[in-house]
Write an enzyme that holds these catalytic residues in place. Sequence first.
Site, mmCIF file in Angstrom:
data_model
loop_
_atom_site.group_PDB
_atom_site.id
_atom_site.type_symbol
_atom_site.label_atom_id
_atom_site.label_comp_id
_atom_site.label_asym_id
_atom_site.label_seq_id
_atom_site.Cartn_x
_atom_site.Cartn_y
_atom_site.Cartn_z
ATOM 1 N N GLY A 10 0.854 -1.196 0.000
ATOM 2 C CA GLY A 10 0.000 0.000 0.000
ATOM 3 C C GLY A 10 0.882 1.235 0.000
ATOM 4 O O GLY A 10 0.582 2.252 0.639
ATOM 5 N N GLY A 100 -1.452 -2.752 10.375
ATOM 6 C CA GLY A 100 -2.173 -1.598 10.918
ATOM 7 C C GLY A 100 -3.571 -1.482 10.338
ATOM 8 O O GLY A 100 -4.382 -0.682 10.812
ATOM 9 N N ASN A 126 -4.070 0.793 16.483
ATOM 10 C CA ASN A 126 -3.346 2.063 16.596
ATOM 11 C C ASN A 126 -1.933 1.770 17.082
ATOM 12 O O ASN A 126 -1.748 1.150 18.118
ATOM 13 C CB ASN A 126 -4.062 3.017 17.553
ATOM 14 N N HIS A 157 -12.398 11.266 12.279
ATOM 15 C CA HIS A 157 -11.354 11.061 11.271
ATOM 16 C C HIS A 157 -11.687 11.818 9.992
ATOM 17 O O HIS A 157 -12.828 12.218 9.777
ATOM 18 C CB HIS A 157 -11.203 9.573 10.940
ATOM 19 N N LYS A 161 -11.848 8.086 5.298
ATOM 20 C CA LYS A 161 -11.818 6.829 6.079
ATOM 21 C C LYS A 161 -13.022 5.960 5.732
ATOM 22 O O LYS A 161 -14.138 6.451 5.647
ATOM 23 C CB LYS A 161 -11.768 7.132 7.580
ATOM 24 N N GLY A 167 -10.512 1.544 14.281
ATOM 25 C CA GLY A 167 -9.788 0.473 14.988
ATOM 26 C C GLY A 167 -9.375 0.924 16.374
ATOM 27 O O GLY A 167 -9.399 0.134 17.330
HETATM 28 N N1 LIG Z 1 -3.070 0.952 13.135
HETATM 29 C C1 LIG Z 1 -2.732 2.217 12.956
HETATM 30 O O1 LIG Z 1 -1.943 2.811 13.720
HETATM 31 C C2 LIG Z 1 -3.270 2.939 11.773
HETATM 32 C C3 LIG Z 1 -4.096 2.281 10.917
HETATM 33 N N2 LIG Z 1 -4.530 2.873 9.782
HETATM 34 C C4 LIG Z 1 -5.312 2.031 8.879
HETATM 35 O O2 LIG Z 1 -4.507 1.728 7.755
HETATM 36 C C5 LIG Z 1 -5.331 1.536 6.620
HETATM 37 C C6 LIG Z 1 -4.862 2.413 5.481
HETATM 38 O O3 LIG Z 1 -5.050 3.766 5.802
HETATM 39 P P1 LIG Z 1 -4.604 4.922 4.791
HETATM 40 O O4 LIG Z 1 -3.145 4.850 4.525
HETATM 41 O O5 LIG Z 1 -5.192 6.174 5.327
HETATM 42 O O6 LIG Z 1 -5.429 4.486 3.485
HETATM 43 P P2 LIG Z 1 -5.082 4.752 1.953
HETATM 44 O O7 LIG Z 1 -6.321 4.439 1.186
HETATM 45 O O8 LIG Z 1 -4.458 6.097 1.802
HETATM 46 O O9 LIG Z 1 -3.956 3.658 1.631
HETATM 47 C C7 LIG Z 1 -4.178 2.300 1.349
HETATM 48 C C8 LIG Z 1 -3.292 1.942 0.183
HETATM 49 O O10 LIG Z 1 -3.363 0.523 -0.051
HETATM 50 C C9 LIG Z 1 -3.504 0.342 -1.453
HETATM 51 N N3 LIG Z 1 -4.044 -0.992 -1.748
HETATM 52 C C10 LIG Z 1 -5.337 -1.393 -1.821
HETATM 53 N N4 LIG Z 1 -5.397 -2.700 -2.141
HETATM 54 C C11 LIG Z 1 -4.120 -3.132 -2.295
HETATM 55 C C12 LIG Z 1 -3.524 -4.372 -2.650
HETATM 56 N N5 LIG Z 1 -4.241 -5.470 -2.916
HETATM 57 N N6 LIG Z 1 -2.173 -4.439 -2.732
HETATM 58 C C13 LIG Z 1 -1.410 -3.362 -2.476
HETATM 59 N N7 LIG Z 1 -1.909 -2.141 -2.128
HETATM 60 C C14 LIG Z 1 -3.244 -2.033 -2.031
HETATM 61 C C15 LIG Z 1 -4.418 1.491 -1.885
HETATM 62 O O11 LIG Z 1 -4.390 1.693 -3.286
HETATM 63 P P3 LIG Z 1 -5.646 2.481 -3.989
HETATM 64 O O12 LIG Z 1 -5.797 3.774 -3.257
HETATM 65 O O13 LIG Z 1 -5.200 2.631 -5.419
HETATM 66 O O14 LIG Z 1 -6.827 1.582 -3.826
HETATM 67 C C16 LIG Z 1 -3.754 2.636 -1.120
HETATM 68 O O15 LIG Z 1 -2.643 3.145 -1.812
HETATM 69 C C17 LIG Z 1 -6.763 1.779 7.089
HETATM 70 O O16 LIG Z 1 -7.351 0.547 7.441
HETATM 71 C C18 LIG Z 1 -6.555 2.638 8.334
HETATM 72 O O17 LIG Z 1 -7.622 2.572 9.233
HETATM 73 C C19 LIG Z 1 -4.209 4.146 9.456
HETATM 74 C C20 LIG Z 1 -3.398 4.863 10.287
HETATM 75 C C21 LIG Z 1 -2.865 4.326 11.520
HETATM 76 O O1 LIG Z 2 -7.865 5.567 8.943
HETATM 77 C C1 LIG Z 2 -7.124 6.303 9.645
HETATM 78 O O2 LIG Z 2 -6.683 7.371 9.228
HETATM 79 C C2 LIG Z 2 -6.740 5.837 10.985
HETATM 80 N N1 LIG Z 2 -7.064 4.624 11.299
HETATM 81 C C3 LIG Z 2 -6.789 3.978 12.529
HETATM 82 C C4 LIG Z 2 -8.113 3.654 13.218
HETATM 83 O O3 LIG Z 2 -9.024 3.138 12.553
HETATM 84 O O4 LIG Z 2 -8.220 3.907 14.411
HETATM 85 C C5 LIG Z 2 -5.791 4.703 13.383
HETATM 86 C C6 LIG Z 2 -5.848 6.197 13.306
HETATM 87 O O5 LIG Z 2 -6.866 6.665 14.119
HETATM 88 C C7 LIG Z 2 -5.955 6.706 11.873
#
Ligand SMILES: NC(=O)C1=CN([C@@H]2O[C@H](COP(=O)(O)OP(=O)(O)OC[C@H]3O[C@@H](n4cnc5c(N)ncnc54)[C@H](OP(=O)(O)O)[C@@H]3O)[C@@H](O)[C@H]2O)C=CC1
Ligand SMILES: O=C(O)C1=N[C@H](C(=O)O)C[C@H](O)C1
Length: 270
Positions: A10, A100, A126, A157, A161, A167
Amino acid sequence: MTDMGLVVVGAAGRMGRTLIRVIAETPGARLVGAIEHEGSPVLGQDAGVLAGLPALGVPVTDDPLTAFAKAQGVLDFTIPAATIGFAEIAAQARIVHIIGTTGLSVDEEARIDAAARHAVIVKSGNMSLGVNLLAALVRQAARALDADFDIEIAEMHHKHKIDAPSGTALLLGEAAAEGRGVALADVAIRSRDGHTGARPRGAIGFAALRGGSVVGEHSVLFAGEGETIGFSHHAADRSIFARGAVKAALWALGKKPGRYSMADVLGLSD
Ligand SMILES: NC(=O)C1=CN([C@@H]2O[C@H](COP(=O)(O)OP(=O)(O)OC[C@H]3O[C@@H](n4cnc5c(N)ncnc54)[C@H](OP(=O)(O)O)[C@@H]3O)[C@@H](O)[C@H]2O)C=CC1
Ligand SMILES: O=C(O)C1=N[C@H](C(=O)O)C[C@H](O)C1
């Protein structure tokens, strides 16, 4: 010792780009692969340039098998269906998988558990130090206060999202439920609409707001008769999650197969 080779899946996402920048500034870690899905417009681009850095000599590809074969860990902030696939490939390659991604179903969580029989997986809703410390404090407060205190968890958020409750909200809800000695699934009210009736005693309620560019806001309220206790966390920048993820990968290297949490990584587990 040689640096830990990490793949970001991603890579073009909000978190993917942040991870690439954080890996570049972290001693002991090195980016060796960057993955996007088939058909992505960024395939072939240099991952460093994609993340706003000088070129790193790592092109973005749609071939996780080849990338994982030359890595010790993968950092995965994508979507649930992709994460399930990456968990299987990471388990076959016997490399660390840091997850994540949020919004997984019960069945998808079971598939992560199955992969963790062969691989070291760290998964958390998180990855920041602040939220994991907050979860420990919420668990303690829920243990100290009885069900006369109503627990409500609110989150906000950015407008992009795709899952709710977040999460993090669910992680905080699990901490509160654990402190109370109940299962979250038995007491959670994940949304409200219409004639809901009065609030059941002991429920843990959730509310989700979406808008603008908000990185992540969470608050946990313990509302009693005549007094309310509040805990909150404000995320100002996504690098807090990325730093946690890279820390988790370095921590996980050489650990026994199993599923671990950020509380394990940070030494906050009871
Ligand atoms: N646990 C934590 O601390 C955190 C968790 N998160 C979580 O992380 C996830 C992503 O968030 P975020 O970065 O904002 O989302 P984004 O949509 O910006 O990023 C996700 C990326 O994954 C790509 N993607 C989708 N399917 C595939 C695949 N099969 N193979 C490779 N890449 C793929 C998407 O491509 P495309 O856009 O072209 O579909 C995109 O570039 C969410 O579930 C969010 O809740 C976020 C922040 C912190
Ligand atoms: O999607 C986000 O941006 C985030 N996702 C995580 C969540 O679902 O809690 C972590 C953070 O809050 C950002």
